[in-house]
Design an enzyme around this catalytic site. Structure first.
Site, short mmCIF file in Angstrom:
data_model
loop_
_atom_site.label_atom_id
_atom_site.label_comp_id
_atom_site.label_asym_id
_atom_site.label_seq_id
_atom_site.Cartn_x
_atom_site.Cartn_y
_atom_site.Cartn_z
N ARG A 1 0.85 -1.40 0.00
CA ARG A 1 -0.02 -0.07 -0.08
C ARG A 1 0.92 1.17 0.05
O ARG A 1 0.45 2.25 0.44
CB ARG A 1 -0.97 -0.05 1.25
CG ARG A 1 -1.97 -1.17 1.27
CD ARG A 1 -3.27 -0.63 0.30
NE ARG A 1 -4.36 -1.39 0.64
CZ ARG A 1 -5.54 -1.24 1.20
NH1 ARG A 1 -5.68 -0.04 1.48
NH2 ARG A 1 -6.39 -2.28 1.49
N ARG A 44 -3.12 6.98 1.10
CA ARG A 44 -3.38 8.36 1.92
C ARG A 44 -2.54 8.96 2.78
O ARG A 44 -2.60 10.01 3.25
CB ARG A 44 -4.71 7.97 2.58
CG ARG A 44 -6.08 7.92 1.61
CD ARG A 44 -7.09 7.32 2.40
NE ARG A 44 -6.97 6.10 2.77
CZ ARG A 44 -7.71 5.28 3.52
NH1 ARG A 44 -8.96 5.82 3.58
NH2 ARG A 44 -7.71 4.08 3.91
N ARG A 99 -6.58 12.24 -5.16
CA ARG A 99 -7.79 11.88 -4.47
C ARG A 99 -8.88 13.00 -4.11
O ARG A 99 -9.96 12.91 -4.06
CB ARG A 99 -7.74 11.19 -3.18
CG ARG A 99 -7.54 9.66 -3.62
CD ARG A 99 -8.69 8.96 -4.03
NE ARG A 99 -9.56 8.54 -2.96
CZ ARG A 99 -10.63 8.90 -2.51
NH1 ARG A 99 -10.98 9.75 -3.40
NH2 ARG A 99 -11.36 8.50 -1.54
N ASP A 140 -7.08 -2.07 -7.38
CA ASP A 140 -7.85 -2.72 -6.14
C ASP A 140 -7.86 -4.06 -6.40
O ASP A 140 -8.50 -4.47 -7.50
CB ASP A 140 -8.97 -1.76 -5.68
CG ASP A 140 -9.26 -1.95 -4.16
OD1 ASP A 140 -8.68 -1.61 -3.36
OD2 ASP A 140 -9.86 -2.99 -4.16
N TYR A 194 -15.13 -10.98 0.26
CA TYR A 194 -15.86 -9.81 -0.30
C TYR A 194 -17.14 -9.98 -0.83
O TYR A 194 -18.41 -9.15 -0.69
CB TYR A 194 -14.75 -8.84 -0.86
CG TYR A 194 -13.97 -8.24 -0.01
CD1 TYR A 194 -14.14 -7.38 0.62
CD2 TYR A 194 -12.73 -8.71 0.17
CE1 TYR A 194 -13.36 -6.57 1.63
CE2 TYR A 194 -11.63 -8.20 0.93
CZ TYR A 194 -12.09 -7.03 1.78
OH TYR A 194 -11.21 -6.56 2.67
O1 CP3 Z 1 -0.06 -1.30 -2.42
C1 CP3 Z 1 -0.30 -0.27 -3.38
O2 CP3 Z 1 0.10 0.68 -3.33
C2 CP3 Z 1 -1.24 -0.51 -4.51
C3 CP3 Z 1 -2.72 -0.49 -4.41
C4 CP3 Z 1 -3.52 -1.20 -3.59
C5 CP3 Z 1 -4.89 -0.55 -3.11
N1 CP3 Z 1 -5.50 -1.75 -2.50
C6 CP3 Z 1 -5.16 0.64 -2.97
C7 CP3 Z 1 -6.11 1.34 -2.19
C8 CP3 Z 1 -3.66 -2.43 -3.26
C9 CP3 Z 1 -2.34 -3.43 -3.41
C10 CP3 Z 1 -4.78 -2.91 -2.65
C11 CP3 Z 1 -4.96 -4.04 -2.50
C12 CP3 Z 1 -6.32 -4.61 -1.40
N2 CP3 Z 1 -7.64 -3.76 -1.58
C13 CP3 Z 1 -6.44 -5.26 -0.39
C14 CP3 Z 1 -5.52 -6.35 -0.07
C15 CP3 Z 1 -4.29 -5.84 0.48
C16 CP3 Z 1 -4.40 -5.28 1.89
O3 CP3 Z 1 -4.00 -4.50 2.71
O4 CP3 Z 1 -4.73 -6.48 2.82
C17 CP3 Z 1 -7.93 -5.17 0.17
C18 CP3 Z 1 -8.35 -5.95 1.34
C19 CP3 Z 1 -8.30 -4.28 -0.89
C20 CP3 Z 1 -9.91 -3.79 -0.37
C21 CP3 Z 1 -9.98 -2.45 0.16
N3 CP3 Z 1 -9.75 -1.39 -0.73
C22 CP3 Z 1 -10.47 -2.11 1.41
C23 CP3 Z 1 -10.79 -2.79 2.39
C24 CP3 Z 1 -10.41 -0.55 1.18
C25 CP3 Z 1 -10.71 0.40 2.34
C26 CP3 Z 1 -9.85 0.23 3.41
C27 CP3 Z 1 -9.24 1.71 3.57
O5 CP3 Z 1 -8.02 1.76 3.70
O6 CP3 Z 1 -10.10 2.74 3.43
C28 CP3 Z 1 -9.88 -0.24 -0.20
C29 CP3 Z 1 -9.68 1.07 -0.54
C30 CP3 Z 1 -8.36 1.27 -1.21
N4 CP3 Z 1 -7.66 0.47 -1.74
C31 CP3 Z 1 -7.72 2.73 -0.75
C32 CP3 Z 1 -6.28 2.69 -1.50
C33 CP3 Z 1 -5.23 3.61 -1.73
C34 CP3 Z 1 -8.06 3.81 -0.04
C35 CP3 Z 1 -9.12 4.67 -0.85
C36 CP3 Z 1 -8.97 5.99 -0.72
O7 CP3 Z 1 -8.30 6.52 -1.30
O8 CP3 Z 1 -9.77 6.35 -0.16
#
Ligand code: CP3
Length: 342
Positions: free
Chosen positions: A23, A27, A36, A72, A149
């Site tokens: 990640r 943010r 964003r 994502d 999910y």
């Molecule tokens: O690693 C990276 O920089 C690449 C980007 C990436 C995102 N999501 C961006 C994201 C990756 C590899 C993911 C994978 C992801 N997405 C996972 C598995 C990784 C992990 O951490 O276990 C999961 C479970 C998701 C599903 C998901 N997407 C959730 C549960 C959420 C909300 C949680 C949160 O942190 O708010 C997201 C949103 C998300 N995916 C964001 C980002 C940068 C935040 C969105 C925003 O900008 O508001």
């Protein structure tokens, strides 16, 4: 190009331990927040120029040794026909969760190239931009994590709907896993063809399974996806969160690199995984809130333990938290590079 990351994945000698952060685009970076502020999250994922831009932000700012595609894990689930949205409070929402046979039957196995052209385009832009810099990692959600999910309709605490389907209708659960695995495998194949130089399977929720249930309901699908993708010739990383109880099985997935979360001592994890795989991990993401010198100490400790593996890629034990001070992430990367240089 800096190929320390790819070399470490293959267990080859490296001048220092490569590092990236799960990640790493997100943010905690003000540059990400600025993008964003203009677009919602899904639009960002689907606009190649913007997705590429945020992918590159941490590469320049943190000096990491790999970039990871900005997207994502739920994007291909949308391509399977489910309606996906993101709520600021509740995270991802999949409407009409899959709870019965007609739900599973309705799911498509998409033509991943046609359904997600923006991913291909993003990867192509990134390969050009990264040419003299670092390799690009593609990724997908692991089948069980995606199934949670799809069945729960979003995030969950106890995964009761998922486990109810597993226990009350295992045949249906397996047919869902089969469809997801086919999609994930096609999707990662598409990413590799477009230019991804390694791929990671994120199994965020694997750790909610008992070892026996993992063996029956997730392991065969990981093994199948890995075997299929191995033909493409790029390193395959498998990250299972809360992996400690599952390492005996994880060892047998065939993945080149095993991502390890922070709840297990890295040396102990390496003992259980053996000499045939490289490892990735495993600093507690909250350790980035320690005073700087303490971050250095923890980095040194993990580097020392990582020496026992076939190869070691430094990473956090899970995604970086949005509250993380950027300068502490930079301190961590500097410490990894400095202390691992021989
Ligand atoms: O690693 C990276 O920089 C690449 C980007 C990436 C995102 N999501 C961006 C994201 C990756 C590899 C993911 C994978 C992801 N997405 C996972 C598995 C990784 C992990 O951490 O276990 C999961 C479970 C998701 C599903 C998901 N997407 C959730 C549960 C959420 C909300 C949680 C949160 O942190 O708010 C997201 C949103 C998300 N995916 C964001 C980002 C940068 C935040 C969105 C925003 O900008 O508001």
């Amino acid at each position: 190009m800096n190929d320390t990351f790819l070399k470490a994945c293959r267990g080859e000698d490296v001048p220092y331990t490569p590092v990236w952060l799960m990640r790493q685009a997100g943010r905690y970076l003000p540059e990400y927040q600025a993008v964003r502020a203009e677009v919602d999250f899904l639009t960002l994922c689907k606009t190649p120029e913007l997705a590429a831009k945020v992918t590159l932000q941490p590469v320049d700012k943190l000096n990491v040794d790999a970039a990871i595609l900005f997207s994502d894990i739920l994007i291909p689930v949308e391509a399977m026909g489910m309606h996906l949205s993101f709520s600021d409070k509740r995270g991802p929402i999949l409407s009409e969760p899959i709870r019965n046979k007609s739900g599973v039957d309705r799911l498509l196995i998409p033509d991943t190239e046609d359904a997600m052209p923006f991913v291909i385009e993003t990867i192509k832009i990134l390969r050009k931009e990264l040419e003299k810099k670092v390799p690009l990692i593609g990724f997908a959600g692991a089948p069980f994590t995606l199934a949670t999910y799809m069945i729960e309709g979003g995030s969950s605490k106890n995964f009761l709907h998922t486990k109810k389907m597993m226990f009350q209708n295992p045949g249906l659960f397996h047919s869902l896993m089969d469809k997801i695995t086919t999609t994930v495998t096609l999707y990662l194949g598409t990413q590799i063809k477009a230019g991804a130089q390694a791929v990671q399977l994120f199994d965020t929720w694997a750790g909610v399974l008992t070892p026996e249930d993992y063996k029956e309901f997730e392991f065969p699908y990981i093994k199948r996806a890995v075997a299929e993708l191995k033909k493409e010739g790029v390193p395959i990383i498998y990250f299972a969160n809360e992996c400690a109880g599952l390492l005996k099985e994880i060892k047998k997935t065939g993945a080149d690199v095993i991502g390890v979360d922070w709840r297990i001592d890295l040396r102990e994890a390496i003992k259980r995984l053996g000499k045939k795989v490289a490892v990735q991990g495993n600093l507690d993401p909250c350790a980035l809130f320690l005073p700087k010198e303490k971050i250095g100490e923890r980095v040194e400790d993990i580097l020392w333990k990582g020496e026992f593996a076939k190869g070691h890629i430094f990473n956090l034990g899970h995604g970086i938290l949005p509250e993380t001070p950027v300068e502490n992430a930079i301190t961590m990367v500097e410490a990894v590079h400095k202390y691992s240089r021989t």
